[in-house]
Design an enzyme around this catalytic site. Structure first.
Site, PDB file in Angstrom:
ATOM      1  N   CYS A   1       0.907  -1.159  -0.150  1.00 23.12           N
ATOM      2  CA  CYS A   1       0.025  -0.013  -0.059  1.00 23.12           C
ATOM      3  C   CYS A   1       0.901   1.394  -0.070  1.00 23.12           C
ATOM      4  CB  CYS A   1      -0.928  -0.141   1.195  1.00 23.12           C
ATOM      5  SG  CYS A   1      -1.928  -1.749   1.196  1.00 23.12           S
ATOM      6  N   HIS A  61      -2.720   7.903   6.262  1.00 21.71           N
ATOM      7  CA  HIS A  61      -2.940   6.749   5.568  1.00 21.71           C
ATOM      8  C   HIS A  61      -4.073   6.098   6.065  1.00 21.71           C
ATOM      9  CE1 HIS A  61      -1.886   2.785   3.758  1.00 21.71           C
ATOM     10  NE2 HIS A  61      -2.040   2.343   5.115  1.00 21.71           N
ATOM     11  N   GLU A  67      -0.829   5.069  13.566  1.00 19.10           N
ATOM     12  CA  GLU A  67      -0.534   6.092  12.781  1.00 19.10           C
ATOM     13  C   GLU A  67      -0.756   7.477  13.957  1.00 19.10           C
ATOM     14  OE1 GLU A  67      -1.258   8.431   8.594  1.00 19.10           O
ATOM     15  OE2 GLU A  67      -2.612   6.734   9.147  1.00 19.10           O
ATOM     16  N   LYS A 110      -9.782   7.936   2.417  1.00 24.01           N
ATOM     17  CA  LYS A 110     -10.120   6.472   2.238  1.00 24.01           C
ATOM     18  C   LYS A 110     -11.387   6.450   2.884  1.00 24.01           C
ATOM     19  CE  LYS A 110      -5.624   4.170   2.401  1.00 24.01           C
ATOM     20  NZ  LYS A 110      -4.606   5.249   2.624  1.00 24.01           N
ATOM     21  N   HIS A 113     -10.004   1.579   0.442  1.00 27.32           N
ATOM     22  CA  HIS A 113      -8.512   1.328   0.368  1.00 27.32           C
ATOM     23  C   HIS A 113      -7.934   0.898  -1.057  1.00 27.32           C
ATOM     24  CE1 HIS A 113      -4.504   1.166   1.202  1.00 27.32           C
ATOM     25  NE2 HIS A 113      -4.661   0.150   2.073  1.00 27.32           N
ATOM     26  N   PHE A 126       2.271  -3.296   3.831  1.00 30.17           N
ATOM     27  CA  PHE A 126       2.471  -4.662   4.553  1.00 30.17           C
ATOM     28  C   PHE A 126       3.980  -4.734   4.196  1.00 30.17           C
ATOM     29  CE2 PHE A 126      -1.655  -7.240   4.261  1.00 30.17           C
ATOM     30  CZ  PHE A 126      -2.222  -6.444   5.208  1.00 30.17           C
TER      31      PHE A 126
END
Length: 422
Positions: A171, A312, A323, A344, A349, A409
């Site tokens: 991502c 994010h 975050e 998002k 996403h 990831f």
């Protein structure tokens, strides 16, 4: 002093619609692109929603694949490449970059990230092998799903002979693509770059795999538009989405010499690795914060000068909390009062394309001096107490610098800073 690198073109295909103007207008209006998943039969599935790019048949401002590729090209290229091509055409058109001079083409880079590439094409090919045998596979099946073929097909279409790349850092991929393109220009290897990301993996394997990983939202199957809720206490996972976003970036002098209009400055980039866990970052956000710190240092600003953070924030409890911890580490208590939002909540996403579409929205926030809202932020999670979270509609604001985060990831962290051109 380094010459500024500016953004001169934007392109987007998103669950909110086809094109930057449509996506931005609907985002500011508080609309959502998250719907019941009609891409395949989800009867009996735990997750039955997705952020789908609307078709032209269902939406007058939806995606028309034939606007960017002919019928033969569409058959030979998976959906993520189709989205990438359409977004690239829009960005290059706005930038006015269709060079005929061979030297200009030699100096044009193409860097387009993706999280997973052509999963639907792989799934379909596997089914052909299972039901009909390998001899029935198309000779175009491998090029249809290779992650670098979004960049490859676009470079072929436009004759761009400069450096090409395709980060596949989950991502964070398209944020790293933008950062990589920035480095290519700063190193002198290119004068101008098309950069961004694309994803088209709303597919049984992706939905099933992320469901098995307990990453997706499933508590709002009957109310899809309420499902993506970053920083909200009722968040239960992210909503898988698709689309593409592209930026054209170049040195300011290059833009001025050819009469292009700069939209913003790409002023900073930072990237780090958690080296901690496959799917989760450090709970205290230490490496995410360091990526932001590096980006701010490159931009030559301190945290107090940031006027907008496009987080994010995917709507997962663990990720959202980490975050917020990262923002506190860098900006101080409650994020230093800097407005924080997550687009998002409206798009879902978009995986490898997420960083690029959020970069586009950050540039537009600077251009229009307005901050897009976060949807579904009804009850902020305890860790968000005291933060200036954007929620109640679009907010006019005087913003000179915007920070856009993307984490993937494998522990990849990427942060981009965009600034108003002075």
């Amino acid at each position: 002093m380094r010459e500024p690198i500016v953004v001169t073109g934007l392109g987007a295909i998103t669950p909110l619609g086809s094109g930057v103007a449509t996506s931005w207008r609907r985002l500011l209006a508080g609309q959502s692109g998250i719907v019941t998943n009609s891409r395949f039969d989800t009867d009996g599935w735990k997750c039955r929603i997705a952020g789908l790019v609307p078709s032209l048949a269902s939406d007058p401002e939806g995606f028309d694949p034939e606007a960017a590729m002919d019928a033969r090209e569409l058959r030979r290229n998976d959906l993520f490449i189709q989205y990438a091509m359409a977004a690239a055409c829009e960005a290059l058109d706005q930038a006015g970059w269709h060079p005929e001079n061979p030297d200009d083409r030699l100096r044009t880079a193409t860097v387009i990230g993706t999280g997973v590439g052509g999963v639907p094409a792989i799934t379909a090919a596997s089914e052909v092998v299972r039901t009909s045998g390998a001899k029935r596979l198309s000779p175009f099946v491998v090029p249809s799903f290779l992650p670098n073929l979004a960049a490859g097909q676009i470079a072929i279409r436009f004759g761009f002979h400069g450096p090409a790349g395709s980060p596949t850092t989950a991502c964070a991929a398209s944020a790293q693509a933008i950062g990589d393109a920035m480095r290519l220009i700063r190193s002198g290897e290119a004068d101008i770059a098309l950069c961004g990301g694309a994803e088209g993996c709303v597919d049984p394997v992706a939905i099933g795999g992320f469901t098995a990983a307990k990453a997706l939202s499933f508590n709002f199957n009957e109310q899809p538009q309420r499902a993506s809720r970053p920083f909200d206490v009722d968040h239960d996972g992210f909503v898988l989405a698709e689309g593409a976003a592209m930026l054209v970036i170049e040195r300011l002098g290059h833009a001025e010499r050819r009469g292009a209009t700069p939209l913003a400055v790409l002023s900073g980039y930072g990237t780090t690795t958690d080296a901690h866990h496959v799917t989760a970052g450090w709970p205290d956000g230490r490496e995410a914060a360091r990526a932001m710190e590096i980006a701010l240092a490159m931009a030559g600003i301190d945290a107090g000068q940031v006027g907008y953070i496009n987080a994010h924030a995917t709507s997962t409890p663990v990720g959202d909390a980490a975050e917020l911890a990262a923002l506190e580490r860098l900006f101080g208590s409650h994020g230093g009062g800097v407005p924080v939002g997550s687009t998002k909540s409206a798009t879902g996403h978009m995986l490898g394309a997420a960083g690029a579409i959020e970069a586009v929205f950050s540039v537009l926030a600077l251009r229009d001096q307005i901050l897009p809202p976060s949807l579904n932020l009804d009850r902020p999670m305890p860790e968000a107490e005291g933060f200036d979270l954007l929620s109640a509609g679009a907010r006019p604001a005087a913003v000179d610098h915007a920070l856009s985060n993307a984490f993937g990831f494998g522990g990849v962290n990427a942060a981009l800073v965009f600034s108003r051109l002075r």
